[in-house]
Scaffold this motif. Structure first.
Motif, short mmCIF file in Angstrom:
data_model
loop_
_atom_site.label_atom_id
_atom_site.label_comp_id
_atom_site.label_asym_id
_atom_site.label_seq_id
_atom_site.Cartn_x
_atom_site.Cartn_y
_atom_site.Cartn_z
N LEU A 137 0.84 -1.20 0.00
CA LEU A 137 0.00 0.00 0.00
C LEU A 137 0.87 1.24 0.00
O LEU A 137 1.92 1.27 0.65
CB LEU A 137 -0.90 0.01 1.25
N SER A 138 0.44 2.27 -0.73
CA SER A 138 1.15 3.54 -0.76
C SER A 138 0.16 4.66 -1.06
O SER A 138 -1.00 4.40 -1.38
CB SER A 138 2.26 3.51 -1.82
N ILE A 139 0.63 5.88 -0.95
CA ILE A 139 -0.20 7.05 -1.26
C ILE A 139 0.27 7.62 -2.60
O ILE A 139 1.46 7.82 -2.82
CB ILE A 139 -0.07 8.13 -0.18
N ASP A 140 -0.67 7.90 -3.48
CA ASP A 140 -0.37 8.60 -4.73
C ASP A 140 -0.16 10.06 -4.37
O ASP A 140 -1.09 10.72 -3.91
CB ASP A 140 -1.52 8.44 -5.71
N ASN A 141 1.05 10.57 -4.54
CA ASN A 141 1.35 11.95 -4.13
C ASN A 141 0.54 12.99 -4.88
O ASN A 141 0.24 14.05 -4.33
CB ASN A 141 2.85 12.23 -4.28
N ALA A 142 0.19 12.71 -6.10
CA ALA A 142 -0.55 13.69 -6.89
C ALA A 142 -2.01 13.80 -6.45
O ALA A 142 -2.57 14.89 -6.43
CB ALA A 142 -0.48 13.34 -8.38
#
Length: 79
Positions: free
Chosen positions: A16-21
């Motif tokens: 899991l990660s966060i899309d920075n945009a």
């Protein structure tokens, strides 16, 4: 989201990660992993919990959205 669902994600190689945009929760999974209905449900549940925790931190905790999202992801990963 219960700890068993997060364990399932980890065991199946889901990251899991966060899309920075966009600030949206993203996942990366091995190609065949998504054949499992339990795994698909765990991914959907992770997204729901992430959005809910980020929103609570943003509005009730008076945090900016980026900080709220980082803390929400940390919550998920701690389980």
């Amino acid at each position: 989201m219960n700890p068993g669902q997060m364990r399932l994600l980890r065991e199946r190689g889901v990251v899991l990660s966060i899309d920075n945009a966009t600030g949206r929760l993203r996942y990366h999974a091995p190609r065949d992993a998504l054949r499992s209905a339990d795994l698909r449900r765990a991914i959907v549940e992770a997204g729901i919990v992430y959005e809910e925790r980020a929103g609570i931190r943003e509005y009730s905790g008076n945090l900016n959205r980026g900080d709220a999202e980082r803390l929400a992801l940390a919550d998920l990963l701690e389980n």
